[in-house]
Design a protein around this motif. Sequence first.
Motif, PDB file in Angstrom:
ATOM      1  N   PHE A  50     -36.600  23.054  20.763  1.00 34.43           N
ATOM      2  CA  PHE A  50     -35.777  24.013  21.014  1.00 34.43           C
ATOM      3  C   PHE A  50     -35.752  25.289  19.977  1.00 34.43           C
ATOM      4  O   PHE A  50     -36.146  24.826  18.795  1.00 34.43           O
ATOM      5  CB  PHE A  50     -34.479  23.714  21.331  1.00 34.43           C
ATOM      6  CG  PHE A  50     -34.259  22.745  22.351  1.00 34.43           C
ATOM      7  CD1 PHE A  50     -34.171  23.310  23.651  1.00 34.43           C
ATOM      8  CD2 PHE A  50     -34.111  21.419  21.895  1.00 34.43           C
ATOM      9  CE1 PHE A  50     -33.845  22.094  25.017  1.00 34.43           C
ATOM     10  CE2 PHE A  50     -34.011  20.299  23.229  1.00 34.43           C
ATOM     11  CZ  PHE A  50     -33.800  20.753  24.456  1.00 34.43           C
ATOM     12  N   ALA A  51     -36.027  26.598  20.588  1.00 32.26           N
ATOM     13  CA  ALA A  51     -35.951  27.543  19.524  1.00 32.26           C
ATOM     14  C   ALA A  51     -34.402  28.049  19.388  1.00 32.26           C
ATOM     15  O   ALA A  51     -33.677  28.359  20.178  1.00 32.26           O
ATOM     16  CB  ALA A  51     -36.761  28.814  19.917  1.00 32.26           C
ATOM     17  N   CYS A  52     -33.745  28.017  18.096  1.00 35.52           N
ATOM     18  CA  CYS A  52     -32.173  28.128  17.868  1.00 35.52           C
ATOM     19  C   CYS A  52     -32.250  29.630  17.324  1.00 35.52           C
ATOM     20  O   CYS A  52     -33.021  30.022  16.554  1.00 35.52           O
ATOM     21  CB  CYS A  52     -31.745  27.392  16.673  1.00 35.52           C
ATOM     22  SG  CYS A  52     -31.631  25.470  17.433  1.00 35.52           S
ATOM     23  N   PHE A  53     -31.561  30.281  17.955  1.00 31.77           N
ATOM     24  CA  PHE A  53     -31.464  31.894  17.903  1.00 31.77           C
ATOM     25  C   PHE A  53     -30.958  32.179  16.373  1.00 31.77           C
ATOM     26  O   PHE A  53     -30.246  31.405  15.824  1.00 31.77           O
ATOM     27  CB  PHE A  53     -30.326  32.663  18.847  1.00 31.77           C
ATOM     28  CG  PHE A  53     -30.379  32.299  20.130  1.00 31.77           C
ATOM     29  CD1 PHE A  53     -31.896  33.190  20.853  1.00 31.77           C
ATOM     30  CD2 PHE A  53     -30.160  31.475  21.241  1.00 31.77           C
ATOM     31  CE1 PHE A  53     -32.020  32.771  22.130  1.00 31.77           C
ATOM     32  CE2 PHE A  53     -30.125  31.407  22.301  1.00 31.77           C
ATOM     33  CZ  PHE A  53     -31.362  32.098  22.928  1.00 31.77           C
ATOM     34  N   PHE A  99     -26.982  26.850  19.193  1.00 33.36           N
ATOM     35  CA  PHE A  99     -27.527  26.957  20.572  1.00 33.36           C
ATOM     36  C   PHE A  99     -28.919  27.180  20.375  1.00 33.36           C
ATOM     37  O   PHE A  99     -29.405  28.098  19.433  1.00 33.36           O
ATOM     38  CB  PHE A  99     -26.942  28.135  21.568  1.00 33.36           C
ATOM     39  CG  PHE A  99     -25.655  27.865  21.653  1.00 33.36           C
ATOM     40  CD1 PHE A  99     -25.070  27.623  22.714  1.00 33.36           C
ATOM     41  CD2 PHE A  99     -24.355  28.530  20.603  1.00 33.36           C
ATOM     42  CE1 PHE A  99     -23.521  27.224  22.851  1.00 33.36           C
ATOM     43  CE2 PHE A  99     -23.117  28.243  20.845  1.00 33.36           C
ATOM     44  CZ  PHE A  99     -22.565  27.869  21.938  1.00 33.36           C
ATOM     45  N   GLY A 100     -29.576  26.578  21.285  1.00 36.83           N
ATOM     46  CA  GLY A 100     -31.189  26.850  21.460  1.00 36.83           C
ATOM     47  C   GLY A 100     -31.546  26.918  22.840  1.00 36.83           C
ATOM     48  O   GLY A 100     -30.988  26.340  23.844  1.00 36.83           O
ATOM     49  N   PHE A 132     -34.548  11.656  29.021  1.00 36.87           N
ATOM     50  CA  PHE A 132     -34.112  11.868  27.487  1.00 36.87           C
ATOM     51  C   PHE A 132     -35.098  13.039  27.021  1.00 36.87           C
ATOM     52  O   PHE A 132     -35.236  13.122  25.898  1.00 36.87           O
ATOM     53  CB  PHE A 132     -34.052  10.799  26.694  1.00 36.87           C
ATOM     54  CG  PHE A 132     -33.192   9.708  26.844  1.00 36.87           C
ATOM     55  CD1 PHE A 132     -31.689  10.180  27.451  1.00 36.87           C
ATOM     56  CD2 PHE A 132     -33.315   8.405  27.019  1.00 36.87           C
ATOM     57  CE1 PHE A 132     -30.918   9.191  27.591  1.00 36.87           C
ATOM     58  CE2 PHE A 132     -32.567   7.470  27.471  1.00 36.87           C
ATOM     59  CZ  PHE A 132     -31.165   7.730  27.954  1.00 36.87           C
ATOM     60  N   SER A 133     -35.770  13.806  27.881  1.00 36.64           N
ATOM     61  CA  SER A 133     -37.025  14.565  27.343  1.00 36.64           C
ATOM     62  C   SER A 133     -36.882  15.930  27.958  1.00 36.64           C
ATOM     63  O   SER A 133     -36.306  16.242  29.109  1.00 36.64           O
ATOM     64  CB  SER A 133     -38.295  14.183  27.475  1.00 36.64           C
ATOM     65  OG  SER A 133     -38.298  12.675  26.926  1.00 36.64           O
ATOM     66  N   GLY A 134     -37.092  17.101  27.079  1.00 35.60           N
ATOM     67  CA  GLY A 134     -37.538  18.331  27.690  1.00 35.60           C
ATOM     68  C   GLY A 134     -35.813  19.101  27.762  1.00 35.60           C
ATOM     69  O   GLY A 134     -35.030  18.754  27.154  1.00 35.60           O
ATOM     70  N   GLY A 135     -35.931  20.057  28.536  1.00 32.55           N
ATOM     71  CA  GLY A 135     -34.607  20.815  29.132  1.00 32.55           C
ATOM     72  C   GLY A 135     -34.566  22.130  28.558  1.00 32.55           C
ATOM     73  O   GLY A 135     -35.503  22.556  27.695  1.00 32.55           O
ATOM     74  N   ASP A 136     -33.851  22.916  29.154  1.00 31.55           N
ATOM     75  CA  ASP A 136     -33.798  24.489  29.185  1.00 31.55           C
ATOM     76  C   ASP A 136     -32.980  24.930  28.022  1.00 31.55           C
ATOM     77  O   ASP A 136     -33.426  26.031  27.464  1.00 31.55           O
ATOM     78  CB  ASP A 136     -33.469  25.020  30.356  1.00 31.55           C
ATOM     79  CG  ASP A 136     -34.089  24.620  31.646  1.00 31.55           C
ATOM     80  OD1 ASP A 136     -35.343  24.343  31.311  1.00 31.55           O
ATOM     81  OD2 ASP A 136     -33.820  24.560  32.668  1.00 31.55           O
ATOM     82  N   ILE A 137     -32.016  24.314  27.657  1.00 29.39           N
ATOM     83  CA  ILE A 137     -30.811  24.856  26.805  1.00 29.39           C
ATOM     84  C   ILE A 137     -30.643  23.571  26.024  1.00 29.39           C
ATOM     85  O   ILE A 137     -30.212  22.637  26.542  1.00 29.39           O
ATOM     86  CB  ILE A 137     -29.849  25.481  27.342  1.00 29.39           C
ATOM     87  CG1 ILE A 137     -30.205  26.697  28.014  1.00 29.39           C
ATOM     88  CG2 ILE A 137     -28.744  26.018  26.369  1.00 29.39           C
ATOM     89  CD1 ILE A 137     -29.065  27.756  28.857  1.00 29.39           C
ATOM     90  N   CYS A 138     -30.112  23.679  24.788  1.00 24.77           N
ATOM     91  CA  CYS A 138     -29.469  22.674  24.099  1.00 24.77           C
ATOM     92  C   CYS A 138     -28.261  23.431  23.492  1.00 24.77           C
ATOM     93  O   CYS A 138     -28.060  24.257  22.824  1.00 24.77           O
ATOM     94  CB  CYS A 138     -30.409  21.803  22.990  1.00 24.77           C
ATOM     95  SG  CYS A 138     -30.779  23.007  21.380  1.00 24.77           S
TER      96      CYS A 138
END
Length: 399
Positions: A379-382, A127-128, A162-168
């Motif tokens: 994305f920053a993955c915890f 999760f990121g 296909f770009s950006g987004g809040d969560i992956c």
Amino acid sequence: MKSLDRRDFLKSLAVAGAGVLSPAILNAESKVHAPRISPTLANQYPFFGIHQQGIATPAQKHIYFLVLDLHTSSRAEMKEVFQTWTAYASKLTAGENVAPYGKNLLVPPKDTGEADSLNPYNLTLTFGVGASFFDKLGLKSVRPKSLKDLPHFPRDQLREEFSGGDICIQACADDPQVAFHAVRNLVRVARLKVTMKWSQMGFNSYEGKETPRNLFAFKDGTINPSANELDKVVWVKDGSWLDNGTYLAIRRVQMHLETWDRTHLKGQNDTFGRMRDSGAAYGKNEEFEEADIEARDENGERIMPEDSHVFLAKKTGIQVLRRSFSFASGVDSRTGQFDAGLLFISFQKDPMQFIKIQNALGNVDRMNEYITHIGSGLFACFGGVSKKNGDYIGRALLG
């Protein structure tokens, strides 16, 4: 009186009919809803640990990558979502349903069931969160300065969808249905809080421990950091909420297979700076021998083309951890050609590692003749989740 449409009519019948059913029927146990069978649990990756799985984990054969946008600005609601996702992820990666089947047959099961009787097939869930996640939840003060949209690189033809987004959510497994089942159930339980932005299924094929080949038939990901180098290359170690986490860069790369297929073998080798059959860099005999971009022939000429992919990347002296997958999504209706390519994924402790490499490739990389970058995200993955103290994904950030 306003007439009922078909859906409202059927709904009214269901409500009316429920009132005349006997308690025995309402509480009947299903004879077909057997407990999930997991015949082989070998090599499964537990969800809990110092780091999230699916990063340094050996790449599986299938991926389902999904990007979500928030449908709420409530920090408390998203905390609840991540707590639920933690509980679900720990079960899914262990080969269990998110919840057992209930006794009431008139209530939809909590688990969608398409992975029943399947083992976890080495499922990992990662999760990121993107920069916009912090903006929408009022967390700008704790957003890392490095976490922002990737810059526009030379030759980019990015599409907004296909770009950006809040969560992956990255789901990888050695079975595509297991990966999809996991993502489907995670999204289902959070439907009121998130909306799906884009997704991509991908695949790797390899025998034993061989390096997978991409759709250009070249081995992809030969040079990756060793386990001893991960602290230097991949893991964030700064004492912040991102401690033991990492940054995920993703690029949806369209590969122009028809153009590539008209290129002679020497031209293909020159494009990569490697031999297609063995994967060896120019001037070397084995795949994993380190490329020497300064090597010269008897005439003093460089052995490796200076516009080759390996030469330009190696020249930066920068490492990232690659974990890419091929995709084939039918036919592009605009061109009549294959909609196929590479879901490029890399992990690094600082996004500048990826940015510097991509800028070095720039307009010079011979590969640009055959590919187009159409999607992009960071994305920053915890860090990992502990089994103790009610820990959950993102607890260090959301409290």
